[in-house]
Write an enzyme that holds these catalytic residues in place. Structure first.
Site, mmCIF file in Angstrom:
data_model
loop_
_atom_site.group_PDB
_atom_site.id
_atom_site.type_symbol
_atom_site.label_atom_id
_atom_site.label_comp_id
_atom_site.label_asym_id
_atom_site.label_seq_id
_atom_site.Cartn_x
_atom_site.Cartn_y
_atom_site.Cartn_z
ATOM 1 N N ASN A 1 0.920 -1.522 0.541
ATOM 2 C CA ASN A 1 0.544 0.082 -0.071
ATOM 3 C C ASN A 1 0.796 0.795 -0.343
ATOM 4 O OD1 ASN A 1 -1.672 1.550 0.918
ATOM 5 N ND2 ASN A 1 -2.731 1.493 2.587
ATOM 6 N N ARG B 1 -2.419 -2.461 -3.272
ATOM 7 C CA ARG B 1 -3.556 -1.059 -3.414
ATOM 8 C C ARG B 1 -3.537 -0.644 -4.419
ATOM 9 N NH1 ARG B 1 -4.366 3.942 0.615
ATOM 10 N NH2 ARG B 1 -6.186 4.663 -0.148
ATOM 11 N N HIS C 1 -11.203 4.219 -0.992
ATOM 12 C CA HIS C 1 -11.686 4.109 -0.127
ATOM 13 C C HIS C 1 -12.208 3.057 -0.241
ATOM 14 C CE1 HIS C 1 -10.412 7.784 2.069
ATOM 15 N NE2 HIS C 1 -9.463 7.085 1.808
ATOM 16 N N HIS D 1 -15.030 6.473 6.893
ATOM 17 C CA HIS D 1 -13.631 6.246 6.819
ATOM 18 C C HIS D 1 -12.120 7.319 7.191
ATOM 19 C CE1 HIS D 1 -10.078 3.865 4.886
ATOM 20 N NE2 HIS D 1 -9.573 5.319 5.144
ATOM 21 N N SER E 1 -5.993 10.114 7.154
ATOM 22 C CA SER E 1 -5.337 11.113 6.644
ATOM 23 C C SER E 1 -6.241 11.535 5.345
ATOM 24 C CB SER E 1 -4.364 10.666 7.169
ATOM 25 O OG SER E 1 -3.919 9.707 6.033
ATOM 26 N N GLY E 2 -6.914 10.974 4.654
ATOM 27 C CA GLY E 2 -7.235 10.377 3.713
ATOM 28 C C GLY E 2 -9.270 10.393 4.237
ATOM 29 N N ARG F 1 -5.832 18.211 3.121
ATOM 30 C CA ARG F 1 -6.697 18.192 1.612
ATOM 31 C C ARG F 1 -7.536 19.242 2.435
ATOM 32 N NH1 ARG F 1 -6.909 12.097 -0.675
ATOM 33 N NH2 ARG F 1 -6.071 11.918 1.501
ATOM 34 N N ARG G 1 -5.696 14.338 16.713
ATOM 35 C CA ARG G 1 -4.991 14.272 18.511
ATOM 36 C C ARG G 1 -3.903 14.702 19.153
ATOM 37 N NH1 ARG G 1 -1.101 11.680 17.475
ATOM 38 N NH2 ARG G 1 -0.231 10.501 15.723
ATOM 39 N N GLY H 1 -7.574 5.537 11.214
ATOM 40 C CA GLY H 1 -7.089 5.659 11.759
ATOM 41 C C GLY H 1 -8.092 6.950 13.319
ATOM 42 N N GLY I 1 -11.154 7.232 13.094
ATOM 43 C CA GLY I 1 -12.953 7.063 13.253
ATOM 44 C C GLY I 1 -11.989 5.933 13.677
ATOM 45 N N GLU J 1 -8.019 -3.488 4.922
ATOM 46 C CA GLU J 1 -7.786 -3.120 3.515
ATOM 47 C C GLU J 1 -6.511 -3.979 2.933
ATOM 48 O OE1 GLU J 1 -7.916 1.543 2.749
ATOM 49 O OE2 GLU J 1 -6.597 0.935 4.252
#
Length: 412
Positions: free
Chosen positions: A20, A102, A190, A217, A220-221, A250, A294, A343, A345, A394
């Site tokens: 990935n 991926r 995703h 989802h 970071s994205g 983004r 965080r 991550g 979520g 994934e």
């Protein structure tokens, strides 16, 4: 990573290496195809991160991350070689039978996993402008392996494929119809993560998962997917991975007039605008602190502009998620289940709490203790909507697709 080609039976397929690849990291996982069904737990996995930066590091199962040095002229190639070397050391007489990649964008042509060769690679290079943070790096890994180990089967597993079930009214963009004919449409991303949700959710929650479900989802994205009957019927990412939710760096959905302004009035070049949209916006851009919720939350109580911007960034992040969930609920005609994954979520209870508090009008009620524990079900017993946390996988989906491709080839 010497390849012993399969002669017969699934047990001959060997190990499956899943790659990935992102712009600054390569995640990998190794699965054992000798067992049926394919185990969901990887034999081992790891990640090289900080590629191209000053302090890259490497970590894998059972090994704490440690600093590494990469060839500054070709850091990505060096990172891939490091992974191959580390995998080879742990083979213990076994062989890697295939590599599953991926691939973020398969366009309208590729709705199923496919074996990678020079022709497919050439097709996929055409989608690089639509996913510049991932596509070129994944294809670089493919190209290196095609050149250095041409007999090693490589399979492309597409993030766009799961969304081929979107109805045309969701895919088409409000541009002149000729744009649709040229391939400008909503693709969605995703997909490997959402495909795993379509497997895991009914196993854990039964028929409830087959109704009107929104999966968030958040990493970071970030994107949302509205699922009905475990199929994608609407999603927030569109023609590119810039659309929809505000993300780590983004923008998410943005008035195209703002882009025109940056170019026409502020005289930013196409390359500069691309950098703003992909790398300098989102949580990082608004907060000026970090792309990680965080980290930002630790500054909410700071005095002055730092605290103000931290609070604003998180408020906007949550607002955009809530707003888009509301839109998908309207498309679904109601909501039976809300699922958090990836991550942010999976691990950020305070983000989930703020989102669910704003969605109280839908009858969502959170179990505070369960949410703090990241439990599989975090809604209270009297909640009208099931709220769940489901870790994504994934890599297992990609490995499963690779194995299916090998089995189909063998059956011919």
């Amino acid at each position: 990573m010497d390849v012993t080609m399969a002669r017969s039976g699934r047990r001959e397929h060997g190990l499956i290496l899943v790659l990935n690849c992102g712009s600054s990291s390569i995640k990998f996982a190794v699965f054992d195809s000798s067992a049926a069904p394919l185990p969901r737990q990887a034999l081992w996995n790891g990640k090289v991160q900080g590629i191209g930066g000053a302090n890259p590091d490497f970590g894998e199962t059972g090994v704490a991350p440690f600093s590494i040095e990469l060839d500054t002229a070709h850091p990505y190639r060096a990172a891939l070689r490091l992974i191959r070397d580390r995998v080879s050391r742990r083979l213990d007489g076994r062989h890697v039978g295939t590599v599953a990649h991926r691939i973020v964008h398969g366009g309208s042509k590729y709705s199923m996993p496919v074996r990678l060769d020079a022709n497919v690679l050439a097709d996929l290079k055409g989608y690089i402008p639509l996913a510049p943070l991932h596509q070129p790096f994944a294809l670089e890994a493919v190209e290196i392996l095609l050149r250095e180990q041409p007999d090693l089967p490589q399979m492309a597993c597409f993030d766009t494929a799961f969304h081929h079930t979107l109805p045309q009214v969701e895919k088409i963009l409000p541009l002149p119809y000729a744009a649709w004919e040229r391939g400008l449409r909503r693709y969605g991303f995703h997909g490997l993560s959402y495909e795993y949700m379509a497997v895991a959710l009914p196993e854990r929650h039964g028929d409830a998962a087959c109704g009107r479900t929104v999966v968030a989802h958040l990493g970071s994205g970030a994107s949302l997917c509205a699922m009905q009957g475990l199929k994608s019927v609407a999603t927030t990412m569109g023609f590119s991975a810039l659309d929809g939710l505000m993300m780590g760096t983004r923008t998410g959905a943005l008035d195209p007039g703002a882009v025109l302004y940056l170019m026409e009035v502020e005289k930013l070049s196409l390359e500069q605008v691309g950098r703003v949209l992909y790398h300098e916006s989102g949580l990082l851009g608004v907060s000026g602190i970090s792309a990680e919720p965080r980290v930002i939350v630790g500054h909410e109580n700071d005095a002055g502009e730092t605290g103000e911007r931290a609070r604003l960034a998180l408020a906007l992040y949550v607002r955009r998620i809530v707003r888009e969930i509301g839109a998908l609920v309207a498309v679904l005609g109601g909501l039976d289940m809300l699922v958090f994954t990836a991550g942010v979520g999976e691990h950020n209870a305070f983000i989930r709490e703020r989102i669910c508090a704003a969605l109280g009008f839908l009858g969502i009620a959170l179990d505070t203790d369960a949410n703090a524990r990241h439990a599989a079900k975090i809604s209270s017993d009297h909640s009208q909507v099931i709220v769940a946390v489901e870790p994504t996988n994934e890599e297992w989906i990609a490995a499963s697709h690779a194995l299916s491709c090998l089995d189909r080839e063998k059956a011919r």
